[in-house]
Design a protein around this motif. Structure first.
Motif, short mmCIF file in Angstrom:
data_model
loop_
_atom_site.label_atom_id
_atom_site.label_comp_id
_atom_site.label_asym_id
_atom_site.label_seq_id
_atom_site.Cartn_x
_atom_site.Cartn_y
_atom_site.Cartn_z
N LYS A 111 -24.54 43.34 18.81
CA LYS A 111 -23.96 44.64 19.12
C LYS A 111 -24.21 45.01 20.58
O LYS A 111 -25.26 44.70 21.13
CB LYS A 111 -24.55 45.73 18.22
CG LYS A 111 -24.29 45.52 16.73
CD LYS A 111 -24.96 46.61 15.91
CE LYS A 111 -24.73 46.38 14.42
NZ LYS A 111 -25.39 47.44 13.61
N THR A 112 -23.24 45.69 21.18
CA THR A 112 -23.43 46.26 22.51
C THR A 112 -24.06 47.63 22.35
O THR A 112 -23.58 48.44 21.55
CB THR A 112 -22.09 46.37 23.24
OG1 THR A 112 -21.52 45.06 23.40
CG2 THR A 112 -22.25 47.00 24.61
N PRO A 113 -25.13 47.93 23.07
CA PRO A 113 -25.82 49.21 22.87
C PRO A 113 -24.97 50.40 23.30
O PRO A 113 -24.05 50.27 24.10
CB PRO A 113 -27.06 49.08 23.76
CG PRO A 113 -26.68 48.08 24.80
CD PRO A 113 -25.78 47.11 24.11
N ILE A 114 -25.31 51.55 22.74
CA ILE A 114 -24.74 52.83 23.15
C ILE A 114 -25.85 53.60 23.86
O ILE A 114 -26.95 53.76 23.33
CB ILE A 114 -24.21 53.62 21.95
CG1 ILE A 114 -22.96 52.92 21.38
CG2 ILE A 114 -23.90 55.06 22.32
CD1 ILE A 114 -22.43 53.56 20.11
N GLY A 115 -25.58 54.05 25.08
CA GLY A 115 -26.60 54.76 25.84
C GLY A 115 -26.28 54.76 27.32
O GLY A 115 -25.15 54.45 27.74
N ILE A 116 -27.27 55.10 28.12
CA ILE A 116 -27.15 55.11 29.58
C ILE A 116 -28.21 54.19 30.16
O ILE A 116 -29.40 54.31 29.80
CB ILE A 116 -27.31 56.53 30.16
CG1 ILE A 116 -26.22 57.45 29.61
CG2 ILE A 116 -27.26 56.50 31.69
CD1 ILE A 116 -26.39 58.90 30.02
N TYR A 117 -27.80 53.31 31.05
CA TYR A 117 -28.71 52.29 31.56
C TYR A 117 -28.56 52.14 33.08
O TYR A 117 -27.48 52.34 33.64
CB TYR A 117 -28.44 50.95 30.86
CG TYR A 117 -28.56 51.08 29.37
CD1 TYR A 117 -29.82 51.12 28.77
CD2 TYR A 117 -27.44 51.26 28.57
CE1 TYR A 117 -29.95 51.31 27.41
CE2 TYR A 117 -27.56 51.45 27.21
CZ TYR A 117 -28.82 51.48 26.63
OH TYR A 117 -28.95 51.69 25.29
N LYS A 118 -29.64 51.77 33.71
CA LYS A 118 -29.63 51.43 35.12
C LYS A 118 -29.24 49.97 35.27
O LYS A 118 -29.42 49.16 34.35
CB LYS A 118 -31.01 51.66 35.74
CG LYS A 118 -31.49 53.09 35.70
CD LYS A 118 -32.91 53.18 36.23
CE LYS A 118 -33.45 54.60 36.14
NZ LYS A 118 -34.87 54.69 36.58
#
Length: 321
Positions: A111-118
């Motif tokens: 799965k591709t994550p859901i969120g905010i990433y640097k």
């Protein structure tokens, strides 16, 4: 002292008379600081500051580029800050994402994550399967870890240089090699975020941001003044910190620290506020900033992250790094 002098200059625009000098003459620098702290904690101040700022994507001081991945549309959009500090669409790319739908929870779930990433690293020498280069994301971020999510190696990368591939990834975001090279030339990856959701990036109202920023500085004010009751009231009952402290243990620790009643200097810069995507939950925001903290017994300089729940005119902190 440098920050204090800057504050003095700013306040002269607010008080165009001798009130500030009288306060300084009678009560000293800490009394003047308190006036500034009260002003920064006011919603009125932030409403005025935000009036002519592009806030569609949130409040972004330390970020110049935003990559927004819509998993349902299998697209990756690049937004770049222009000379007017507005974020404009630079390009819209077709993307491959993880084979399995849903938010990534563990290593190997595809799965591709859901969120905010640097974007924490650019890899110029990768296996040809991943194209000419790759950007490494910060998955799992601190909020992911606190919620028990794990895994690693979530990249934004290209397509195989000399072979075919499936129409999905193991969890990464893959785009065409020319598109990837375009992004490489356009962005400073150290000043970029990747926003991943199943929907387009939501527009953020100025009213919401003025509340969030005033609450951030109200939290800071309680912290500076060692007002432990007001400070702990900002923390959710289910709060957790990255080092494992829950609300009860965190409260006991802070009560011991605040009991010293030390004079503190706390400065925030490069503040970024974005809506944080979580399936089934609304009004969650990421607030990140650089913090400079100094007291007689402790000094800290580094990045801070707060994950907060906004409820009308106040926020509560769900997690902290």
């Amino acid at each position: 002292m440098r920050y204090f002098l800057i504050h003095i200059l700013l306040l002269t625009f607010v008080y165009a008379n001798d009130e500030l000098l009288n306060l300084y003459r009678k009560e000293g620098t800490q009394a003047v600081e308190k006036v500034f702290d009260n002003e920064l904690a006011s919603k009125r101040y932030w409403e005025s500051k935000l009036e002519n700022i592009d806030t569609r994507f949130g409040y972004l001081e330390g970020i110049n580029h935003l990559l927004a991945c819509n998993k349902d549309k299998t697209s990756l959009k690049l937004y770049t800050k222009d000379s007017n500090n507005s974020f404009v669409l630079s390009n819209d790319f077709s993307a491959f994402i993880g084979k399995v739908d849903g938010d990534k929870q563990k290593e190997g779930d595809l799965k591709t994550p859901i969120g905010i990433y640097k974007l924490i690293q650019k890899l110029d020498h990768v296996d040809p399967f991943y194209g000419p280069l790759a950007f490494v994301t910060s998955y799992p971020n601190s909020f992911d870890k606190i919620r028990g999510k794990n895994g690693s190696g979530i990249w934004v990368h290209g397509l195989p240089l000399n072979q075919k591939r499936d129409d999905y990834t193991k969890g990464c975001i893959a785009i065409g090699n020319k598109d990837l090279k375009f992004i490489e030339k356009q962005i400073d990856f150290k000043k970029s975020f990747v926003y991943i959701d199943t929907e387009p990036f939501p527009s953020v109202k100025k009213e919401t941001l003025s509340v969030l920023l005033s609450q951030l500085y109200s939290w800071r004010k309680a912290w500076k003044e060692s007002d432990v009751e007001a400070y702990l009231n900002f923390y959710d009952k289910d709060f957790k910190r990255l080092d494992g402290l829950d609300k009860e243990k965190f409260s006991n620790y802070k009560k011991r620290v605040f009991a010293k009643n030390e004079y503190k200097q706390i400065h925030f810069s490069d503040i970024n506020i974005l809506p944080y995507p979580i399936q089934g939950r609304k009004n969650i925001y990421l607030i990140s900033f650089h913090e400079e903290y100094e007291s007689a017994s402790y000094h800290f300089s580094g990045e801070k992250e707060l994950y907060i729940q906004l409820d009308a005119s106040r926020f509560t902190i769900l997690a902290e790094k």
